[in-house]
Write a protein that holds these residues in place. Structure first.
Motif, PDB file in Angstrom:
ATOM      1  N   VAL A 136     -17.109  16.946   0.324  1.00  0.00           N
ATOM      2  CA  VAL A 136     -17.379  16.071   1.355  1.00  0.00           C
ATOM      3  C   VAL A 136     -18.668  16.638   2.162  1.00  0.00           C
ATOM      4  O   VAL A 136     -18.830  17.743   2.393  1.00  0.00           O
ATOM      5  CB  VAL A 136     -16.172  16.011   2.339  1.00  0.00           C
ATOM      6  N   TRP A 137     -19.709  15.868   2.415  1.00  0.00           N
ATOM      7  CA  TRP A 137     -20.779  16.058   2.799  1.00  0.00           C
ATOM      8  C   TRP A 137     -21.288  15.191   4.166  1.00  0.00           C
ATOM      9  O   TRP A 137     -20.933  13.990   4.064  1.00  0.00           O
ATOM     10  CB  TRP A 137     -22.120  16.147   1.971  1.00  0.00           C
ATOM     11  N   LYS A 138     -21.583  15.758   5.382  1.00  0.00           N
ATOM     12  CA  LYS A 138     -22.071  15.040   6.507  1.00  0.00           C
ATOM     13  C   LYS A 138     -23.420  14.771   6.539  1.00  0.00           C
ATOM     14  O   LYS A 138     -24.255  15.938   6.212  1.00  0.00           O
ATOM     15  CB  LYS A 138     -21.751  15.723   7.730  1.00  0.00           C
ATOM     16  N   ASN A 139     -24.167  13.681   6.629  1.00  0.00           N
ATOM     17  CA  ASN A 139     -25.564  13.311   6.323  1.00  0.00           C
ATOM     18  C   ASN A 139     -26.359  13.894   7.528  1.00  0.00           C
ATOM     19  O   ASN A 139     -25.514  14.402   8.528  1.00  0.00           O
ATOM     20  CB  ASN A 139     -25.842  11.886   6.513  1.00  0.00           C
ATOM     21  N   GLY A 140     -27.603  14.173   7.515  1.00  0.00           N
ATOM     22  CA  GLY A 140     -28.535  14.554   8.537  1.00  0.00           C
ATOM     23  C   GLY A 140     -28.192  14.176   9.953  1.00  0.00           C
ATOM     24  O   GLY A 140     -28.356  14.848  10.953  1.00  0.00           O
ATOM     25  N   GLU A 141     -27.967  12.862  10.050  1.00  0.00           N
ATOM     26  CA  GLU A 141     -27.970  12.255  11.268  1.00  0.00           C
ATOM     27  C   GLU A 141     -26.660  12.577  11.948  1.00  0.00           C
ATOM     28  O   GLU A 141     -26.336  12.226  13.400  1.00  0.00           O
ATOM     29  CB  GLU A 141     -28.074  10.724  11.123  1.00  0.00           C
ATOM     30  N   GLY A 142     -25.593  12.778  11.125  1.00  0.00           N
ATOM     31  CA  GLY A 142     -24.164  13.079  11.454  1.00  0.00           C
ATOM     32  C   GLY A 142     -23.468  11.866  11.912  1.00  0.00           C
ATOM     33  O   GLY A 142     -22.507  11.843  12.809  1.00  0.00           O
ATOM     34  N   THR A 143     -23.946  10.817  11.257  1.00  0.00           N
ATOM     35  CA  THR A 143     -23.294   9.642  11.220  1.00  0.00           C
ATOM     36  C   THR A 143     -22.316   9.136  10.244  1.00  0.00           C
ATOM     37  O   THR A 143     -21.484   8.128  10.551  1.00  0.00           O
ATOM     38  CB  THR A 143     -24.198   8.236  11.620  1.00  0.00           C
TER      39      THR A 143
END
Length: 154
Positions: A35-42
């Motif tokens: 699971v990965w969080k995108n750069g914006e954190g959204t």
């Protein structure tokens, strides 16, 4: 005696570096799973494997519901029939293949913000950092987002 010891130490370090670098370059095809969080954190995307290809689905959204309290849907999808599809669970990455050297290519990424599909490649920078590059045509014309691995609680 001291010079011999230092020389041996340097030789040992150099040998270890030579052993580690090829292993790092070769990479594991499944190292991207998780699971990965995108750069914006959204949003968080779970990357998974089906057969010999890699896919991704949205598993968490910072803003999961509309102001009315209903789950957010794919309102910008160009296919009107898909506009009521919930964003959570949406498969937005598909058809990646491992090409070696910590890189997955030949995939597509769908951006629900604008309803567009882009060619995409992923590069694992380290165990917890993934560069995701979406582009049109050639990779030169695109944008790279840096994703961070998430440790999920059991």
């Amino acid at each position: 005696m001291n010079k011999r010891l230092v020389g041996f130490g340097l030789l040992l370090i150099f040998g270890l570096l030579l052993a580690v670098v090829p292993a790092r370059a070769a990479g594991s095809p499944d190292a991207v799973l998780g699971v990965w969080k995108n750069g914006e954190g959204t949003g968080m995307i779970q990357i998974f494997k089906k057969a010999d290809k890699y896919y991704g689905r949205l598993v968490w959204l910072k803003v999961a519901n509309t102001p009315a309290g209903t789950p957010r849907t794919d309102v910008n999808n160009p296919d009107e029939a898909k506009r009521k599809t919930p964003l959570k669970g949406l498969e937005n990455m598909r058809d990646f293949t491992f090409s070696g050297d910590n890189k997955w290519e030949g995939g597509k990424i769908y951006d629900p913000k604008n309803g567009s599909d882009y060619s995409c490649e992923m590069t694992l920078v380290d165990a917890n950092t993934l560069e995701v590059r979406g582009f049109i045509g050639v990779s030169l014309f695109g944008r790279t987002d840096v994703w961070k691995r998430q440790m999920m609680k059991k």
